[in-house]
Design a protein around this motif. Structure first.
Motif, PDB file in Angstrom:
ATOM      1  N   SER A   7       0.841  -1.192   0.000  1.00  0.00           N
ATOM      2  CA  SER A   7       0.000   0.000   0.000  1.00  0.00           C
ATOM      3  C   SER A   7       0.880   1.247   0.000  1.00  0.00           C
ATOM      4  CB  SER A   7      -0.918   0.024   1.217  1.00  0.00           C
ATOM      5  OG  SER A   7      -1.748   1.175   1.148  1.00  0.00           O
ATOM      6  N   VAL A   9      -0.354   4.209   0.617  1.00  0.00           N
ATOM      7  CA  VAL A   9      -0.992   5.177   1.510  1.00  0.00           C
ATOM      8  C   VAL A   9      -1.666   4.466   2.678  1.00  0.00           C
ATOM      9  CG1 VAL A   9      -1.452   6.890  -0.311  1.00  0.00           C
ATOM     10  CG2 VAL A   9      -3.152   5.132   0.176  1.00  0.00           C
ATOM     11  N   PRO A  37      -7.745   7.089   1.078  1.00  0.00           N
ATOM     12  CA  PRO A  37      -6.646   7.485   1.961  1.00  0.00           C
ATOM     13  C   PRO A  37      -7.067   8.283   3.177  1.00  0.00           C
ATOM     14  CG  PRO A  37      -6.701   8.895   0.049  1.00  0.00           C
ATOM     15  CD  PRO A  37      -7.763   7.858  -0.155  1.00  0.00           C
ATOM     16  N   ASP A  40      -1.445  11.807   4.367  1.00  0.00           N
ATOM     17  CA  ASP A  40      -0.936  12.675   3.310  1.00  0.00           C
ATOM     18  C   ASP A  40       0.294  12.125   2.595  1.00  0.00           C
ATOM     19  OD1 ASP A  40      -2.912  14.360   4.234  1.00  0.00           O
ATOM     20  OD2 ASP A  40      -1.543  15.801   5.152  1.00  0.00           O
ATOM     21  N   ASP A  41       0.937  11.107   3.167  1.00  0.00           N
ATOM     22  CA  ASP A  41       2.184  10.597   2.608  1.00  0.00           C
ATOM     23  C   ASP A  41       1.936   9.432   1.668  1.00  0.00           C
ATOM     24  OD1 ASP A  41       3.763  12.412   4.111  1.00  0.00           O
ATOM     25  OD2 ASP A  41       3.561  11.115   5.868  1.00  0.00           O
ATOM     26  N   VAL A  42       2.637   9.460   0.518  1.00  0.00           N
ATOM     27  CA  VAL A  42       2.513   8.416  -0.495  1.00  0.00           C
ATOM     28  C   VAL A  42       3.907   7.824  -0.715  1.00  0.00           C
ATOM     29  CG1 VAL A  42       1.740   7.868  -2.827  1.00  0.00           C
ATOM     30  CG2 VAL A  42       0.688   9.779  -1.582  1.00  0.00           C
ATOM     31  N   THR A  43       3.974   6.484  -0.658  1.00  0.00           N
ATOM     32  CA  THR A  43       5.261   5.806  -0.777  1.00  0.00           C
ATOM     33  C   THR A  43       5.268   4.864  -1.980  1.00  0.00           C
ATOM     34  OG1 THR A  43       4.568   4.006   0.685  1.00  0.00           O
ATOM     35  CG2 THR A  43       5.623   5.911   1.736  1.00  0.00           C
ATOM     36  N   LEU A  72      -3.423   9.186  -7.550  1.00  0.00           N
ATOM     37  CA  LEU A  72      -3.854   9.881  -6.337  1.00  0.00           C
ATOM     38  C   LEU A  72      -5.132  10.671  -6.606  1.00  0.00           C
ATOM     39  CD1 LEU A  72      -0.349  11.124  -5.211  1.00  0.00           C
ATOM     40  CD2 LEU A  72      -1.548   9.018  -4.575  1.00  0.00           C
ATOM     41  N   THR A 102       3.742  13.916  -1.370  1.00  0.00           N
ATOM     42  CA  THR A 102       2.905  14.331  -0.244  1.00  0.00           C
ATOM     43  C   THR A 102       1.763  15.152  -0.841  1.00  0.00           C
ATOM     44  OG1 THR A 102       4.849  14.436   1.202  1.00  0.00           O
ATOM     45  CG2 THR A 102       2.858  15.525   1.981  1.00  0.00           C
ATOM     46  N   CYS A 117      -7.455   6.094  -4.239  1.00  0.00           N
ATOM     47  CA  CYS A 117      -6.145   5.851  -4.856  1.00  0.00           C
ATOM     48  C   CYS A 117      -6.093   4.450  -5.459  1.00  0.00           C
ATOM     49  CB  CYS A 117      -5.039   5.981  -3.819  1.00  0.00           C
ATOM     50  SG  CYS A 117      -4.871   7.623  -3.154  1.00  0.00           S
ATOM     51  N   PRO A 141       0.895   2.495   5.031  1.00  0.00           N
ATOM     52  CA  PRO A 141       1.884   2.431   3.958  1.00  0.00           C
ATOM     53  C   PRO A 141       2.843   1.259   4.196  1.00  0.00           C
ATOM     54  CG  PRO A 141       1.631   4.689   4.708  1.00  0.00           C
ATOM     55  CD  PRO A 141       0.863   3.815   5.659  1.00  0.00           C
TER      56      PRO A 141
END
Length: 150
Positions: A7, A9, A37, A40-43, A72, A102, A117, A141
């Motif tokens: 994942s 998020v 989501p 705020d952080d996306v990896t 996103l 982000t 997402c 995440p």
């Protein structure tokens, strides 16, 4: 060797057919799942190279072949990058879990768009993808979302 897609998020898993976009809902770009989501952080969902990067979407090409798309929100291309901070550039090598973007899902929702997402294995046969996180489950995440059996 199977590829585990993680994942990108934090949030709640939703089936792709509930994503308010016919391309993702119909599985037209490939099989996958989606996450509503909460953070705020996306990896990065897999190890590999960032081969396509937009503020609202990116593709990571794994060394073993399959590429994974993370989108996103829906219709977020209309934002022209506003509200998205990129932490990588096209061509960067990433490890699953590395920061990529982000953003503010709350701001996307406040603007009348879906923040869902989709996470999709591009051009993969649907029968080779196994969902690991059931719809309705909460993920962080890095949690396993799906596996591609080659």
């Amino acid at each position: 060797m199977p590829l585990t897609v993680r994942s990108p998020v934090a949030g709640r898993v939703i089936p792709t057919d509930e994503v308010p976009d016919p391309v993702f809902a119909g599985g037209l770009v490939g099989p996958g799942t989606a996450v509503e989501p909460t953070g705020d952080d996306v990896t990065a969902p897999v190890d590999g190279r960032v081969v396509k990067l937009h503020p609202h979407a990116f593709v990571v090409q794994s060394p073993d072949g399959p590429a994974v798309l993370v989108h996103l929100g829906i219709d977020t291309v209309q934002l022209g990058g506003e509200g998205f901070t990129l932490h990588v550039v096209e061509g960067d090598e990433v490890t699953a879990g590395d920061p990529v973007v982000t953003w503010s899902p709350a701001a996307v929702r406040d603007g009348g768009r879906s923040a869902a997402c989709p996470v999709v294995v591009l051009e993969a046969p649907p029968e080779q993808v196994e969902l690991l996180a059931a719809p309705g489950s909460d993920v962080s995440p890095g949690d396993p979302l799906l596996t591609l059996w080659a």
